[in-house]
Write a protein that holds these residues in place. Sequence first.
Motif, PDB file in Angstrom:
ATOM      1  N   HIS A   1      99.296  40.222 -24.635  1.00 38.28           N
ATOM      2  CA  HIS A   1      99.207  40.759 -25.990  1.00 38.28           C
ATOM      3  C   HIS A   1      99.151  42.280 -26.008  1.00 38.28           C
TER       4      HIS A   1
ATOM      5  N   HIS B   1     104.128  39.051 -29.246  1.00 37.59           N
ATOM      6  CA  HIS B   1     104.642  40.371 -29.596  1.00 37.59           C
ATOM      7  C   HIS B   1     105.487  40.329 -30.869  1.00 37.59           C
TER       8      HIS B   1
ATOM      9  N   ASP C   1     103.473  38.228 -33.344  1.00 37.48           N
ATOM     10  CA  ASP C   1     102.137  38.824 -33.425  1.00 37.48           C
ATOM     11  C   ASP C   1     101.050  37.785 -33.673  1.00 37.48           C
TER      12      ASP C   1
END
Length: 290
Positions: free
Chosen positions: A237, A171, A174
């Motif tokens: 994700h 997160h 990324d």
Amino acid sequence: MFWVTLALGSALFLGLYDIAKKKALTKNAVLPVLFFVSLTCIVSLLPAYFLGKIPSLSFREYGMLFIKAAIVTTSWNFTFHAVSRLPLSVTAPVRASAPIFTIAMAVTFMGERPSGMEWLGIAISVCGFLIMGFASRKETGHFFTNIWILSMFFGTFLGSVSGVYDKYLLHQLDLNPLATQFYYNIYMALLQGAGILLVKFFRRHSENGKRFEFRKVIFAVGIFLVIADRFYFLAVHEPDALISVVSIIRRSNVLISFAGGLIFFHEKHPPLKFVAMACISAGLICFALK
């Protein structure tokens, strides 16, 4: 809420992974099994790499994945040694305590807030683990002073640390889920290979009287883990995914593992174990219904 479906898929294959892992580790040296499981994971993911589906990462990102590999490798060392020595019906419920640690860390470090239903689930699950401890004393001695039970708990705690770290990687940084899965498995194989060479496992020395025997089921362990992790990383994700809830759903694999211990390993299941499993299952349901 597609991430919930992904987490359930991960739980299914994680249960199959637990059964295959127990078969691979029974009366076998642990570190070589760890190494070949990681090697199988890498080989399984190589087609995606050669098809260009796994992107390159920055030097810093590789370093972050090396940290994850070190955490998971340490966790595996503790849990695999415990699994090789204890009944699956004991180790699987202990492993299912991971959501308790994950929720605590997610609340403290990731800003997640469990609902009242989740707190109820924690209380019911803890009761289940205490009952399991009492029911398993004949097999393990004093449950919470047995070194392999403690090893399983510590490995489980490190697994929860890895889970919270996964949310940070996927997160905040990324990172690509497939790249995360591929590269950290490479680092794990390197770390485990170094460990094997360090203690001379490929010589005629045995590990606590156990020599390494290569078994075909080791391939199944790696393949089931790759599939379970693929579902898991995709679930984490997802933008609205909560690692505390994903971890809880994923650990419902304990039901499959418990059944596997009964069917494939003919493990003893006194009535109290079923009460403990009912409590753990009820706790997981509370988490899912939050």
